[in-house]
Design a protein around this motif. Sequence first.
Motif: not given
Length: 413
Positions: A278-294
């Motif tokens: 899929g799209p490379v931009v989907i990395t934003v989902g990973f970043i958002g998960f780490l930013a809030m989930g940590r």
Amino acid sequence: MDSDRQIDTVSSVQTGPCYRLTELVLYALTLGTVGFGGPVALVGYMHRDLVERRKWITEAEYKEGLTLAQLMPGPLAAQLAIYLGYVHYGVLGSTLVGVAFVLPSFLMVLAIGWAYLEYGGIQWMQAVFYGVGASVIGIITISAYKLTRKTLGGDWLLWAIYLLSAATTIVTENENVLLFLSAGLVIWFVRSPPWPRNHPSSTACLLLPIADLTAPSKPWLDEPLLQIAWFFTKAGAFVFGSGLAIVPFLYGGVVHEYGWLNDQEFLDAVAVAMITPGPVVITVGFIGFLAMGREAGPWMGLAGASVAALATFLPCYLFTILPAPYFKKHGKRPGIVAFVDGVTAAAIGAIAGACVVLGRRTILDSAGAPDWPKVALLLITMAILMRFKKLPEPFVVLAAAIAGLLLYPFARG
């Protein structure tokens, strides 16, 4: 009379879509699940499958969609998929196709984000990302090189903008959106001077929806989810070119402005995008998960990932469906083409500058000395991609992960 009606009926059937919306949505879901290779490969798959093999989309419709996707900010492959959904089924088709295309990779990065937070401290995962981080720098560098050669040509003004953008990114370790807009305006004024007229220019209309996004930070942006929504909306509204064009923009905000991730975690986020379809931009989902989930746990991580993904893809969705009805008439205006050329040159320069910034932070240790195993992985990655131009990048990343597992124990003594 009856024969004429019969001919009209047959003609109307032939000019309508020869497929159901559910079939196109299922195709988008499949492509989003197994489509590796980045934006260039994904748009090639769509042409092969939808134009050449199934003949659901005409060559002219495909080219119109590809041109619009290149003209507007946002991830190229996702925008093309949204436009192709719009061709015969309007807003409903574009919405369902866009969601189906992005959803599989979004779910994958959610799973990887959860595993990263749960097990990121164990040695095997550290070893994997030790190798992958250096390899990703090599991939981005080669991508920047190819984009530079393909886009700038012999235009000295585009080269000047490119070098200025690269130098600014290296010195400030950040991406300046105002520099992007200024670059577009400079090329617009030089190639197609917008002298006063009785009607607003198309380029000015293009800028109006996103003009407020360059405003300073808002005082009400104190809640983390609102910060995520605001930042990733700007990211989605200003990403021109390939999926990797978002990397320098994200780096400045994610690492420096908000401190959601450190340098290594950011490289890991880019690596996750490389190894998922899929799209490379989907990395934003990973970043958002780490930013809030940590700090707040996996449920808030899910909220952060969802907000980040929605905020990033919503602008590109709107920039596709809103101008779609008018694109045939206005899309080739010299002012718009010139503006996009300027922004693209600045974006590619920022990618080149980000290669230097991220590379410096990746291959040098805390004392400033080279980490020679990482240097070797970086150079080998670049050599392989230059020699085997059609080699899928996920294979390179997988090989780097294996190399990291082997080299990490020796590198860390």
